[in-house]
Design a protein around this motif. Sequence first.
Motif, PDB file in Angstrom:
ATOM      1  N   VAL A 224       0.853  -1.194   0.000  1.00 47.41           N
ATOM      2  CA  VAL A 224       0.000   0.000   0.000  1.00 47.41           C
ATOM      3  C   VAL A 224       0.886   1.241   0.000  1.00 47.41           C
ATOM      4  N   ILE A 225       0.676   2.097  -0.963  1.00 47.40           N
ATOM      5  CA  ILE A 225       1.427   3.350  -1.029  1.00 47.40           C
ATOM      6  C   ILE A 225       0.643   4.412  -0.263  1.00 47.40           C
ATOM      7  N   THR A 226       1.071   4.675   0.951  1.00 47.60           N
ATOM      8  CA  THR A 226       0.447   5.705   1.771  1.00 47.60           C
ATOM      9  C   THR A 226       0.866   7.086   1.279  1.00 47.60           C
ATOM     10  N   ARG A 227       0.301   8.106   1.888  1.00 49.78           N
ATOM     11  CA  ARG A 227       0.656   9.470   1.499  1.00 49.78           C
ATOM     12  C   ARG A 227       2.149   9.729   1.725  1.00 49.78           C
TER      13      ARG A 227
ATOM     14  N   ARG B 200       4.648  -7.904 -15.000  1.00 47.77           N
ATOM     15  CA  ARG B 200       5.891  -7.279 -14.584  1.00 47.77           C
ATOM     16  C   ARG B 200       5.640  -6.474 -13.305  1.00 47.77           C
ATOM     17  N   ALA B 201       6.689  -6.266 -12.553  1.00 46.19           N
ATOM     18  CA  ALA B 201       6.555  -5.607 -11.256  1.00 46.19           C
ATOM     19  C   ALA B 201       5.915  -4.233 -11.392  1.00 46.19           C
ATOM     20  N   VAL B 202       6.265  -3.487 -12.431  1.00 52.14           N
ATOM     21  CA  VAL B 202       5.750  -2.130 -12.567  1.00 52.14           C
ATOM     22  C   VAL B 202       4.236  -2.121 -12.749  1.00 52.14           C
ATOM     23  N   GLU B 203       3.670  -3.199 -13.301  1.00 50.78           N
ATOM     24  CA  GLU B 203       2.229  -3.240 -13.535  1.00 50.78           C
ATOM     25  C   GLU B 203       1.438  -3.290 -12.228  1.00 50.78           C
ATOM     26  N   PHE B 204       2.042  -3.786 -11.154  1.00 52.49           N
ATOM     27  CA  PHE B 204       1.366  -3.776  -9.861  1.00 52.49           C
ATOM     28  C   PHE B 204       1.148  -2.355  -9.366  1.00 52.49           C
ATOM     29  N   PHE B 205       1.941  -1.413  -9.884  1.00 53.19           N
ATOM     30  CA  PHE B 205       1.860  -0.040  -9.417  1.00 53.19           C
ATOM     31  C   PHE B 205       0.892   0.809 -10.234  1.00 53.19           C
ATOM     32  N   ARG B 206       0.362   0.261 -11.310  1.00 51.31           N
ATOM     33  CA  ARG B 206      -0.539   1.047 -12.156  1.00 51.31           C
ATOM     34  C   ARG B 206      -1.758   1.511 -11.370  1.00 51.31           C
TER      35      ARG B 206
ATOM     36  N   LYS C 275      -1.871   1.488  -8.036  1.00 51.51           N
ATOM     37  CA  LYS C 275      -1.437   2.097  -6.777  1.00 51.51           C
ATOM     38  C   LYS C 275      -1.017   3.552  -6.960  1.00 51.51           C
ATOM     39  N   VAL C 276      -0.716   3.936  -8.202  1.00 51.04           N
ATOM     40  CA  VAL C 276      -0.251   5.303  -8.497  1.00 51.04           C
ATOM     41  C   VAL C 276      -1.280   5.979  -9.407  1.00 51.04           C
ATOM     42  N   PRO C 277      -2.236   6.696  -8.848  1.00 52.41           N
ATOM     43  CA  PRO C 277      -3.282   7.307  -9.678  1.00 52.41           C
ATOM     44  C   PRO C 277      -2.788   8.446 -10.554  1.00 52.41           C
ATOM     45  N   ASP C 278      -1.653   9.036 -10.216  1.00 55.57           N
ATOM     46  CA  ASP C 278      -1.091  10.135 -11.002  1.00 55.57           C
ATOM     47  C   ASP C 278      -0.439   9.550 -12.259  1.00 55.57           C
ATOM     48  N   ALA C 279      -1.060   9.757 -13.412  1.00 58.82           N
ATOM     49  CA  ALA C 279      -0.583   9.160 -14.663  1.00 58.82           C
ATOM     50  C   ALA C 279       0.814   9.651 -15.042  1.00 58.82           C
ATOM     51  N   MET C 280       1.104  10.918 -14.778  1.00 56.44           N
ATOM     52  CA  MET C 280       2.420  11.453 -15.133  1.00 56.44           C
ATOM     53  C   MET C 280       3.507  10.829 -14.260  1.00 56.44           C
TER      54      MET C 280
ATOM     55  N   GLN D 260       7.706   4.155 -14.955  1.00 55.21           N
ATOM     56  CA  GLN D 260       7.988   3.264 -16.077  1.00 55.21           C
ATOM     57  C   GLN D 260       9.330   3.576 -16.716  1.00 55.21           C
ATOM     58  N   ARG D 261       9.661   4.867 -16.816  1.00 56.04           N
ATOM     59  CA  ARG D 261      10.974   5.239 -17.376  1.00 56.04           C
ATOM     60  C   ARG D 261      12.113   4.823 -16.454  1.00 56.04           C
ATOM     61  N   ALA D 262      11.873   4.904 -15.139  1.00 58.77           N
ATOM     62  CA  ALA D 262      12.928   4.611 -14.171  1.00 58.77           C
ATOM     63  C   ALA D 262      13.318   3.141 -14.166  1.00 58.77           C
TER      64      ALA D 262
END
Length: 313
Positions: free
Chosen positions: A37-40, A103-109, A111-116, A122-124
Motif C-alpha cells: 500500500v502506497i500511503t501518502r 511485470r513488477a511495474v504493472e502492480f503499481f498502475r 497504486k499510483v493514480p497520477d498518470a504522469m 515506467q521510465r525509471a
Amino acid sequence: MQIKNLFDHDIARPINGMVKADQLDDDLVWQELDEFVITRELDQHFRKFVGWYLEGVDQKAGSPAGKMGVWISGFFDSGKSHFLKVLSYLLRNRTHTHASQDRAVEFFRAKVPDAMFFADVQRAVADAAVVLFNIDSKADHRTGRDLILRVFLKVLNELQGYSGDRPHIAHMERHFQSRGKLSAFHDAYKRISGTDWLAERDAYQFNRDEVVQALSETLGQSKPAAEKWIDGAEENFSPTVESFCKWVTEYLDSKGPHHRLVFLVDEVGQFIGVDSHLMLNLQTITEELGTICRRRAWVVVTSRRTWTRSWAT
C-alpha cells in the motif's frame, strides 16, 4: 454480513510478519507486490527517489555531483526493509507469475493514480541491475576497516558470475574475461580435471595442480609462473575502493551507456553500530561510486532511527 467479507483478501491467509531481503520465492514476492500500500508518506518518498533517479538517467554523460546515495531511516518495524524490497522489485521489473503473469511495474498502475508520475516510474525501471542483500548475511567473520568494501565486492562478483567467497579467484576470472579467455579456461579445467570449474572453484586448493595446468594452458604461461600466481593469489590480492569502483564502471560499460547498477543494502545501521571506521568505509564507497560512475551506480541503505544521516553524494 460478516466482517471478514468486507476485505478484498482472505484475512485468514498466511501473512509474513517480517520482511527479509533474501526471501524471494515466487508466491511471497507476488503477495508483497500485490498487497503493498502506497500511503501518502510513501508516495512522497517514491516521488523523491524516482525524481533523483531520473535526473541521472536523463543526464547523458552523468554528473559526479548528483545524488546517488540514499539513507532510509525509521523506527523498528516501521517498514524500511519492506520499502527497500519493493523498490528492488520495481527497479528490477521482472515478470512474476502467480494467478497470472505481470511485470513488477504493472502492480503499481492501480497504486499510483497520477498518470504522469506512473510514466516516470515506467521510465525509471527501463535498464537496471539490482543487488538486494542483508549486509550481515553477506559479511565474513573477519574484521577490519575494509569489511564493507569486501561485502560490496562480493555481491558485485556474484552478480557477474564470478566467485563470491574467493575474491582473489574472482579477480582471476575477471582477468580471463577481460582477455576473452574465461570460456577457454573453463574448458581447459574441465578437460584436465573432469569436473566443472563453477562447481569446484571455491575449493580450488584441493585441485591445485589442475588449476595450475589450466591456467598455464589458457594464458600460455610456464607452470612455475602459474604456480607462483596461484600460491600467492590470496595473500597478494588487496582491493581498494578505487579498484572496486573501476570494476563497477567496467561492468556498466559492458552493458551499455544507459545501464544502471543499484546496491540495496538492508540493516546497515545495526551492522555498523558505533564503528566509525565502517561508517567511513561505507561513505567512501558511496562517494567514489558517485565520482567515478557518474550516477550510474546507486547505493540505497536502511538503518534504524537511532542513526541520523542524509546522503546527497
